[in-house]
Design an enzyme around this catalytic site. Structure first.
Site, PDB file in Angstrom:
ATOM      1  N   SER A 142      26.550 -25.626   0.897  1.00 12.62           N
ATOM      2  CA  SER A 142      25.639 -24.796   1.682  1.00 12.62           C
ATOM      3  C   SER A 142      24.210 -25.096   1.261  1.00 12.62           C
ATOM      4  O   SER A 142      23.947 -25.475   0.104  1.00 12.62           O
ATOM      5  CB  SER A 142      25.936 -23.308   1.438  1.00 12.62           C
ATOM      6  OG  SER A 142      24.911 -22.483   1.950  1.00 12.62           O
ATOM      7  N   TYR A 156      27.392 -16.045  -3.874  1.00 11.81           N
ATOM      8  CA  TYR A 156      27.699 -17.096  -2.898  1.00 11.81           C
ATOM      9  C   TYR A 156      26.919 -18.373  -3.224  1.00 11.81           C
ATOM     10  O   TYR A 156      27.491 -19.470  -3.283  1.00 11.81           O
ATOM     11  CB  TYR A 156      27.350 -16.606  -1.489  1.00 11.81           C
ATOM     12  CG  TYR A 156      27.548 -17.642  -0.418  1.00 11.81           C
ATOM     13  CD1 TYR A 156      28.819 -17.925   0.072  1.00 11.81           C
ATOM     14  CD2 TYR A 156      26.461 -18.352   0.102  1.00 11.81           C
ATOM     15  CE1 TYR A 156      29.006 -18.886   1.058  1.00 11.81           C
ATOM     16  CE2 TYR A 156      26.638 -19.311   1.084  1.00 11.81           C
ATOM     17  CZ  TYR A 156      27.909 -19.571   1.561  1.00 11.81           C
ATOM     18  OH  TYR A 156      28.100 -20.531   2.532  1.00 11.81           O
TER      19      TYR A 156
END
Length: 251
Positions: A142, A156
């Site tokens: 990501s 995350y």
């Protein structure tokens, strides 16, 4: 560029995985689709084989946090398809909460799914590639992996930074072999995960255009790719130097 006929995609029942499956099917690849929701996998497989009757699509119900089953499923798929040419480690979770606010379980689930289960998938895939002497490992990280981020993104982002570093290490280890390793760092692409996230996302790419950009990047087999390239490649430079106070405001 080697032909990567047989492609495994984890987390294929929705979001980026589902979108990539559709694009690869249209390109004539045989697919092995894995996810927890077997009913959605079966429906997707039926759709793809109807639209593209020349391809083969096999499915497996798989919770990537069941690490032993990851190895079993990858072995089954290699036997059923004859080989695994490309494995896309895509299954992930975005369930984080601010650290220290009583949500350790949610943060632990995110880290276990994105990093520890990602390691299991990489281990199973690379073992197969080493035995064959060829293959392409794709790790979906990501854009948030570039910096530590506040609030719901803290765990995350850390988990994605971990899986990015893991992919870098695997790539370094396999540098002088025919095995290729690609790390994808998507920005905001429409999916179930982004749909559940709060806050404005002015740079959100549509699901279809995002999947198209992901597949295009994967087929090039680069070491690392920001997806979509615009605006996320130039923003990656800014992301590394932006003062934390400003970073916090826009996260």
């Amino acid at each position: 560029m080697p032909v990567r006929k047989n492609i495994v995609i984890t987390g294929a029942s929705s979001g980026l995985g589902e979108g990539m499956a559709r694009r690869f099917a249209a390109r004539g690849h045989d697919l092995a689709l894995c996810a927890r929701r077997r009913d959605r996998l079966d429906a997707l497989a039926a759709e793809l084989t109807t639209r593209h009757p020349g391809i083969r699509v096999v499915v497996r119900e798989l919770d990537v946090n069941d690490h032993d089953r990851v190895f079993t499923v990858f072995e089954e798929l290699s036997t059923e398809l004859g080989s695994l040419d490309r494995v896309i480690v895509n299954a992930g979770l975005g369930k984080g909460q601010p650290v220290g606010t009583g949500h350790f379980t949610a943060n632990l689930q995110t880290v276990r799914t994105n990093f520890v289960a990602g390691l299991a998938q990489c281990e199973a895939a690379v073992a197969h590639f080493r035995e064959r002497g060829a293959g392409h490992l794709v790790v979906v990280s990501s854009f948030s992996a570039l910096r530590g981020l506040p609030r719901n993104l803290t765990s995350y982002a850390a988990s994605k930074a971990g899986i990015s570093a893991l992919a870098d290490g695997i790539r370094a280890d396999l540098l002088d072999t025919p095995i290729r390793v690609t790390t994808l760092l998507p920005g905001y692409i429409e999916s179930e995960m982004t749909g559940r996230a709060s806050g404005r996302k002015p740079l959100l790419a549509g699901a279809e255009s995002g999947a198209r950009a992901l597949v295009k990047a994967i087929e090039r087999e680069p070491a690392r790719a920001y997806v979509p390239s615009w605006p996320w490649t130039p923003l990656s430079v800014l992301m590394r130097v932006l003062p934390m106070r400003l970073l916090r405001r826009f996260s």
